[in-house]
Design an enzyme around this catalytic site. Structure first.
Site, PDB file in Angstrom:
ATOM      1  N   GLU A 100      73.973  -4.331  17.750  1.00 32.85           N
ATOM      2  CA  GLU A 100      74.482  -3.259  18.608  1.00 32.85           C
ATOM      3  C   GLU A 100      74.690  -1.961  17.819  1.00 32.85           C
ATOM      4  O   GLU A 100      74.547  -0.865  18.359  1.00 32.85           O
ATOM      5  CB  GLU A 100      75.808  -3.690  19.248  1.00 32.85           C
ATOM      6  N   THR A 137      74.290 -17.890  26.716  1.00 30.55           N
ATOM      7  CA  THR A 137      75.617 -18.393  27.061  1.00 30.55           C
ATOM      8  C   THR A 137      75.726 -18.637  28.561  1.00 30.55           C
ATOM      9  O   THR A 137      76.191 -19.698  28.997  1.00 30.55           O
ATOM     10  CB  THR A 137      76.705 -17.405  26.593  1.00 30.55           C
ATOM     11  N   CYS A 176      70.161 -16.551  21.179  1.00 22.86           N
ATOM     12  CA  CYS A 176      70.862 -15.393  21.734  1.00 22.86           C
ATOM     13  C   CYS A 176      69.829 -14.290  21.862  1.00 22.86           C
ATOM     14  O   CYS A 176      69.047 -14.053  20.931  1.00 22.86           O
ATOM     15  CB  CYS A 176      72.014 -14.953  20.835  1.00 22.86           C
ATOM     16  N   HIS A 219      70.043 -11.181  21.740  1.00 28.64           N
ATOM     17  CA  HIS A 219      70.186 -10.072  20.787  1.00 28.64           C
ATOM     18  C   HIS A 219      69.401 -10.338  19.491  1.00 28.64           C
ATOM     19  O   HIS A 219      68.952  -9.401  18.826  1.00 28.64           O
ATOM     20  CB  HIS A 219      71.658  -9.870  20.398  1.00 28.64           C
ATOM     21  N   SER A 256      74.718 -10.185  29.649  1.00 37.74           N
ATOM     22  CA  SER A 256      76.019  -9.571  29.440  1.00 37.74           C
ATOM     23  C   SER A 256      75.897  -8.140  28.926  1.00 37.74           C
ATOM     24  O   SER A 256      76.876  -7.401  28.936  1.00 37.74           O
ATOM     25  CB  SER A 256      76.849 -10.402  28.455  1.00 37.74           C
ATOM     26  N   CYS A 299      70.450 -14.629  29.253  1.00 38.99           N
ATOM     27  CA  CYS A 299      71.607 -14.775  28.365  1.00 38.99           C
ATOM     28  C   CYS A 299      71.771 -16.263  28.088  1.00 38.99           C
ATOM     29  O   CYS A 299      71.873 -17.055  29.033  1.00 38.99           O
ATOM     30  CB  CYS A 299      72.857 -14.213  29.042  1.00 38.99           C
ATOM     31  N   GLY A 302      79.773 -14.545  24.826  1.00 36.63           N
ATOM     32  CA  GLY A 302      79.776 -15.628  23.838  1.00 36.63           C
ATOM     33  C   GLY A 302      81.127 -16.069  23.333  1.00 36.63           C
ATOM     34  O   GLY A 302      81.245 -17.147  22.748  1.00 36.63           O
TER      35      GLY A 302
END
Length: 264
Positions: free
Chosen positions: A156, A80, A188, A190, A16, A78, A48
């Protein structure tokens, strides 16, 4: 597809947004001779907190875009999208589709852990995919799920290693810490950016598992390899190419020079 003909085709990776670059980073290490095409669907970030229908629709469009680029396989980088769309995408194509969940589950069930915590987005945790997959194979493993929705914006915004990150980690995970877990799964892509903060919080006796090195190793053992002296990486996003280029290097640990804007 003829594997002799397609072995030099690129590998497609989508997420994403930026998080999937933590997966691509390890793919580049394990598969240094491969071309890669990375697609970040920043227009619909984050997946998410979206509905299941939208997650599936976005993921199908990402996969279709990568297939239009003649990729030989696709990694859904990803959690999700892996939770809700992987099987649907597999049914629509003949090329191999890999997700970031199955290799982590395999790692857990083949280990000696007794208590595991899964951190993820709201939708990944809601799916119970990690818990269900682990317990089918190892019903005695205790699995605790925790959604940590503020982790993504912290990453982020580049706030890892700050008091803000430490406070949010404690807010979400103080109950998990009391469970005396053996292993933490970062559900996740990230979250590996926060790995040092999480190590400091849980200490040396809790191992931390994330999908990048595991899926990269899996692919290196199963994919028909390419042989190129100068492999190419192409980047595509559905929004904010300047932001992707600016912040993506942190996730990839490598400078990103050119990003293409596309509409799916």
């Amino acid at each position: 597809m003829n594997m002799k003909k397609t072995s030099n085709y690129p590998i497609g990776v989508f997420d994403s947004g930026l998080g999937g670059l933590t997966v691509l980073k390890h793919l580049l290490e394990f598969l240094p001779n491969e071309d890669f095409i990375y697609l970040g669907d920043l227009a619909n970030l984050p997946y998410g907190n979206k509905s299941q229908k939208n997650i599936v629709d976005y993921s199908i469009k990402c996969a279709q875009f990568l297939q239009s680029k003649n990729v030989k396989s696709i990694i859904i980088a990803c959690n999700t999208a892996s939770s809700y769309a992987c099987n649907i995408i597999r049914e629509s194509t003949e090329i191999p589709i890999y997700n970031v969940i199955d290799p982590c589950v395999e790692e857990v069930i083949n280990s000696n852990v007794r208590k595991v915590a899964v951190l993820g987005t709201e939708k990944t945790v809601e799916s119970n995919i990690y818990s269900n997959s682990i317990k089918i194979n190892q019903p005695k493993i205790e699995v605790y799920n925790k959604a940590c929705p503020l982790f993504v914006p912290i990453v982020e915004e580049g706030l890892e290693g700050t008091e803000i990150a430490s406070s949010v980690i404690d807010y979400y995970l103080k109950d998990i810490k009391r469970k005396k877990i053996d292993q933490l799964i970062l559900g996740c892509t990230h979250y590996p950016i926060l790995i040092d903060d999480l190590k400091n919080y849980f200490g040396k006796y809790v191992s931390i598992l994330h999908s990048g090195p595991i899926i990269a190793k899996t692919l290196s053992l199963s994919i028909e390899g390419a042989y190129k002296n100068t492999p190419k990486i192409s980047y595509y996003v559905t929004d904010s190419p300047q932001r992707f280029e600016k912040y993506g290097s942190k996730f990839l640990s490598k400078k990103i020079n050119s990003v293409n804007l596309v509409t799916l």
